[in-house]
Design an enzyme around this catalytic site. Structure first.
Site, PDB file in Angstrom:
ATOM      1  N   ARG A  46       0.857  -1.198   0.000  1.00 40.31           N
ATOM      2  CA  ARG A  46       0.000   0.000   0.000  1.00 40.31           C
ATOM      3  C   ARG A  46       0.891   1.245   0.000  1.00 40.31           C
ATOM      4  NH1 ARG A  46      -1.648   1.703   4.644  1.00 40.31           N
ATOM      5  NH2 ARG A  46      -2.377  -0.316   5.392  1.00 40.31           N
ATOM      6  N   TYR A  98     -15.817  17.483 -15.289  1.00 38.09           N
ATOM      7  CA  TYR A  98     -16.336  16.116 -15.286  1.00 38.09           C
ATOM      8  C   TYR A  98     -17.392  15.967 -14.180  1.00 38.09           C
ATOM      9  CZ  TYR A  98     -16.547  11.111 -14.443  1.00 38.09           C
ATOM     10  OH  TYR A  98     -17.005   9.837 -14.232  1.00 38.09           O
ATOM     11  N   ASP A 170      -6.519  19.633 -13.755  1.00 37.21           N
ATOM     12  CA  ASP A 170      -6.866  18.318 -14.293  1.00 37.21           C
ATOM     13  C   ASP A 170      -6.446  18.318 -15.764  1.00 37.21           C
ATOM     14  OD1 ASP A 170      -8.129  16.127 -15.461  1.00 37.21           O
ATOM     15  OD2 ASP A 170      -9.871  16.228 -14.131  1.00 37.21           O
ATOM     16  N   LYS A 195      -7.591   7.445 -19.141  1.00 40.68           N
ATOM     17  CA  LYS A 195      -7.902   7.965 -20.471  1.00 40.68           C
ATOM     18  C   LYS A 195      -6.660   7.888 -21.378  1.00 40.68           C
ATOM     19  CE  LYS A 195     -11.826   8.438 -18.637  1.00 40.68           C
ATOM     20  NZ  LYS A 195     -11.880   9.059 -17.374  1.00 40.68           N
TER      21      LYS A 195
HETATM   22  O1  P1T Z   1     -12.813   7.731 -14.116  1.00 44.72           O
HETATM   23  P1  P1T Z   1     -11.643   8.138 -13.273  1.00 44.72           P
HETATM   24  O2  P1T Z   1     -10.358   7.506 -13.679  1.00 44.72           O
HETATM   25  O3  P1T Z   1     -11.904   8.008 -11.813  1.00 44.72           O
HETATM   26  O4  P1T Z   1     -11.400   9.705 -13.581  1.00 44.72           O
HETATM   27  C1  P1T Z   1     -12.342  10.710 -13.285  1.00 44.72           C
HETATM   28  C2  P1T Z   1     -12.174  11.879 -14.223  1.00 44.72           C
HETATM   29  C3  P1T Z   1     -11.497  13.001 -13.804  1.00 44.72           C
HETATM   30  N1  P1T Z   1     -11.288  14.064 -14.623  1.00 44.72           N
HETATM   31  C4  P1T Z   1     -11.727  14.060 -15.895  1.00 44.72           C
HETATM   32  C5  P1T Z   1     -11.485  15.241 -16.764  1.00 44.72           C
HETATM   33  C6  P1T Z   1     -12.410  12.954 -16.388  1.00 44.72           C
HETATM   34  O5  P1T Z   1     -12.823  12.985 -17.659  1.00 44.72           O
HETATM   35  C7  P1T Z   1     -12.666  11.836 -15.538  1.00 44.72           C
HETATM   36  C8  P1T Z   1     -13.437  10.652 -15.998  1.00 44.72           C
HETATM   37  N2  P1T Z   1     -14.231  10.917 -17.123  1.00 44.72           N
HETATM   38  C9  P1T Z   1     -15.053  10.022 -17.752  1.00 44.72           C
HETATM   39  C10 P1T Z   1     -15.241   8.776 -17.331  1.00 44.72           C
HETATM   40  C11 P1T Z   1     -15.727  10.570 -18.942  1.00 44.72           C
HETATM   41  O6  P1T Z   1     -16.255   9.785 -19.762  1.00 44.72           O
HETATM   42  O7  P1T Z   1     -15.750  11.795 -19.106  1.00 44.72           O
END
Ligand code: P1T
Length: 379
Positions: A46, A98, A170, A195
């Site tokens: 962890r 988001y 972000d 992503k």
């Molecule tokens: O899904 P996750 O890895 O927990 O990330 C969240 C997140 C944070 N910031 C941005 C700009 C994001 O686009 C996302 C996740 N977004 C999607 C799942 C989407 O389809 O827009």
């Protein structure tokens, strides 16, 4: 080292045990100690794991930062940043962001006494009016999800620095291939590594990168204390993804431009949101802080008709209707009912996230096939 070399070699060493060129997957929870505290730098997975350390060094390198931290998801990494705050603290955030981030801020952290202001940040000066003695963090997404607004990182960083407010960016949509927020003056860069960094729609992961040693220590404490870490298999896959980030991004940008231009010329399309267009309101900032304009875009059809939007996403064949973005394959999405459903309708409509908005993550297939797919779905 230049960026393209960093994606492959940045922060990497051949494995000390056998010289493995790719970091091995250290599928272990714990590490032998010769005497209590007598270990080789790793105690419990962890806290640290060699595969994760290799990834964290790569993340730091590609973002031009000193310290990288990998989390179980993008949301877990944002959660760690907000845990730096105390009840009574205030955050100024972009209003177009988001939906999951908005949900974490409003549904989880407001009840712990943290106050969030959601504002449009296209004009950096507007932020000043929201700053008071309790303001501890400015949170920006740029380009924003899903409206592709572009925010001037450098100006906001200058403002934040004079007021001793942390600036977190972000960087999910842009990736460090297109923009490097730490170099522009931000304190924290965050990724949904799920992503573009991973790039193959097979890993859920989050990342933070910082320069400041104290900030890194606080975040590493929270990462270990709360425990939302990424596992070694996922770290291995993420490292593999990052090695091709630059060539994937180049193609995402080329295809994004072709698709954006095709849509803009199509008689059924009312508006395409893509920062590469000269008439995009933040085009000049995009040009100055980004290397290219990315593979994400959103659009609405003439008549702004919800049923028409649903018909289009249902009829697309190569663009799979799905949550997420940034993989090699093209995806379509309906933000109002999918990724941004957790934002109240009246709030999301203020930023343009109307029921007829369609978002595309343009992949790295042949652009002609993608355009043919859009043609048939629009007709
Ligand atoms: O899904 P996750 O890895 O927990 O990330 C969240 C997140 C944070 N910031 C941005 C700009 C994001 O686009 C996302 C996740 N977004 C999607 C799942 C989407 O389809 O827009």
């Amino acid at each position: 080292m230049k960026f393209n070399t960093k994606t492959i070699h940045g922060g990497q060493e051949h494995d000390p045990a056998y010289g493995a060129v790719m970091p091995p997957i250290y599928q272990t929870t714990t590490y032998a100690q010769s005497t209590p505290g007598g270990h080789k730098g790793f105690e419990y997975s962890r806290t640290h794991n060699p595969t994760r350390t290799a990834l964290e060094n790569s993340l730091a390198s590609i973002e031009n930062g000193k310290h990288g931290l990998a989390f179980a998801s993008g949301m877990a990494s944002i959660d760690a940043v907000i845990k730096l705050l105390e009840p009574g603290d205030e955050v100024i955030s972009t209003n177009d962001l988001y939906g999951g981030t908005y949900r974490l801020f409003t549904k989880v952290y407001e009840k712990y006494g943290i106050k969030f202001h959601f504002i449009g940040m296209e004009n950096a000066a507007k932020i000043e009016t929201y700053i008071n003695a309790n303001t501890k963090l400015i949170w920006i997404e740029t380009p924003t999800n899903p409206m592709l607004n572009v925010i001037d990182i450098k100006s906001i960083a200058a403002l934040a620095r004079t007021r001793q407010i942390l600036l977190a960016v972000d960087n999910t949509f842009a990736t460090p291939y297109l923009q490097q927020p730490l170099t522009l003056g931000a304190d924290i860069v965050m990724h949904s590594a799920t992503k573009y960094l991973g790039g193959h729609s097979d890993v859920v992961m989050g990342a933070l990168v910082v320069n400041d040693d104290d900030l890194a220590e606080k975040l590493a404490f929270l990462q270990n204390a709360s425990g939302a870490v990424s596992g070694p298999q996922d770290c291995f896959l993420m490292l593999r993804g990052i090695k091709t980030l630059h060539i994937r991004m180049q193609r995402h940008c080329e295809n994004g431009k072709k698709v954006a231009e095709f849509l803009a010329d199509h008689p059924k399309i009312e508006k395409v949101y893509w920062p590469g267009f000269k008439d995009h309101p933040n085009h000049d900032i995009a040009k100055s802080q980004m290397k290219d304009f990315g593979g994400m875009l959103s659009f609405i059809t003439i008549g702004n008709d919800y049923n028409e939007a649903i018909r289009i996403v249902e009829n697309l064949r190569l663009f799979t209707l799905a949550e997420s973005l940034g993989g090699v394959e093209s995806l379509s999405g309906h933000p109002a009912s999918m990724t941004h459903a957790s934002i109240p309708k009246e709030e999301r409509e203020k930023t343009g996230v109307v029921d007829s908005l369609i978002r595309l993550s343009v992949g790295i297939e042949d652009a002609e096939d993608l355009i043919d797919d859009l043609k048939q779905a629009l007709n």
